[in-house]
Design a protein around this motif. Sequence first.
Motif, PDB file in Angstrom:
ATOM      1  N   SER A 230       0.824  -1.207   0.000  1.00  0.00           N
ATOM      2  CA  SER A 230       0.000   0.000   0.000  1.00  0.00           C
ATOM      3  C   SER A 230       0.856   1.254   0.000  1.00  0.00           C
ATOM      4  N   ARG A 231       0.256   2.351  -0.421  1.00  0.00           N
ATOM      5  CA  ARG A 231       0.958   3.635  -0.377  1.00  0.00           C
ATOM      6  C   ARG A 231       1.283   3.999   1.061  1.00  0.00           C
ATOM      7  N   ASN A 232       0.301   3.877   1.957  1.00  0.00           N
ATOM      8  CA  ASN A 232       0.526   4.259   3.346  1.00  0.00           C
ATOM      9  C   ASN A 232       1.598   3.392   4.008  1.00  0.00           C
ATOM     10  N   GLY A 233       1.561   2.100   3.743  1.00  0.00           N
ATOM     11  CA  GLY A 233       2.550   1.206   4.328  1.00  0.00           C
ATOM     12  C   GLY A 233       3.942   1.443   3.807  1.00  0.00           C
ATOM     13  N   SER A 234       4.064   1.642   2.502  1.00  0.00           N
ATOM     14  CA  SER A 234       5.394   1.871   1.929  1.00  0.00           C
ATOM     15  C   SER A 234       5.980   3.194   2.403  1.00  0.00           C
ATOM     16  N   LEU A 235       5.140   4.195   2.566  1.00  0.00           N
ATOM     17  CA  LEU A 235       5.625   5.470   3.105  1.00  0.00           C
ATOM     18  C   LEU A 235       6.117   5.305   4.542  1.00  0.00           C
ATOM     19  N   ALA A 236       5.387   4.518   5.339  1.00  0.00           N
ATOM     20  CA  ALA A 236       5.790   4.306   6.734  1.00  0.00           C
ATOM     21  C   ALA A 236       7.163   3.662   6.823  1.00  0.00           C
ATOM     22  N   ALA A 237       7.386   2.619   6.045  1.00  0.00           N
ATOM     23  CA  ALA A 237       8.674   1.924   6.080  1.00  0.00           C
ATOM     24  C   ALA A 237       9.790   2.811   5.548  1.00  0.00           C
ATOM     25  N   ASP A 238       9.494   3.543   4.494  1.00  0.00           N
ATOM     26  CA  ASP A 238      10.504   4.455   3.930  1.00  0.00           C
ATOM     27  C   ASP A 238      10.865   5.550   4.930  1.00  0.00           C
ATOM     28  N   ARG A 239       9.876   6.120   5.597  1.00  0.00           N
ATOM     29  CA  ARG A 239      10.132   7.178   6.577  1.00  0.00           C
ATOM     30  C   ARG A 239      10.903   6.655   7.784  1.00  0.00           C
ATOM     31  N   ALA A 240      10.801   5.345   8.043  1.00  0.00           N
ATOM     32  CA  ALA A 240      11.588   4.742   9.124  1.00  0.00           C
ATOM     33  C   ALA A 240      13.033   4.481   8.702  1.00  0.00           C
ATOM     34  N   GLY A 241      13.331   4.687   7.410  1.00  0.00           N
ATOM     35  CA  GLY A 241      14.690   4.499   6.922  1.00  0.00           C
ATOM     36  C   GLY A 241      15.005   3.096   6.462  1.00  0.00           C
ATOM     37  N   MET A 242      13.968   2.298   6.173  1.00  0.00           N
ATOM     38  CA  MET A 242      14.167   0.916   5.752  1.00  0.00           C
ATOM     39  C   MET A 242      14.224   0.789   4.236  1.00  0.00           C
TER      40      MET A 242
END
Length: 215
Positions: A165-177
Amino acid sequence: MDALLFDMDGVVVDSEDYWHPAERGELLPTVLAGDVPDLDEITGMPYREIYEYLDAHYETTVSEAEFVDLYDETAAKIYRERVELLAGFGDVREAARGSGVPVGLVSSSPPTWMGYVLDRFGLTFDLVLSNDEVPGPGKPEPDIYEAAADRLGVDPAGCVAVEDSRNGSLAADRAGMVVVGYRVEHNAETDLSACDVVCAGSDELREELLGRLAD
């Protein structure tokens, strides 16, 4: 790779194939008057935060308690009776074990819903984390992924997260993963631009993850 983290809905199980028609055809028309959101606006968010979002941006016609009851009833049917496990998941799980890489299940779904999936398929993970167990906002904010890395004792930069999902991928990206996107029919038009790589279908995802585990 220091840890491999899977989103649940639409990745480990094909639940979005059932959630999306249920939301379009029944749930959203029941809880809203007038316009309904594009599903990419809400997919991946904790369902209590979905209600808050809908109440702020659309015209809700039910209380939060009624909304939660509707989603819980639908969830029980979807997870207990309909979903199937990601093809090739067992191969990836065994390869991770062989490489000493912990595997986590990191989901916006509540623990009860996650329990349906774990019980139905007899799954075990090194970490099972619901957004209900994390202080702070849900996806697309990074809190749940930061908490997952912290609980596993690893640097977020060493984690690979699999999201659809867009929301999930943004969350992981913002965590630096490192974010591996999973693209299938239910999210064919979803914005996965936050992902480092996007895999089309379960075979491609399996090969991508096995390759990373072998490096």
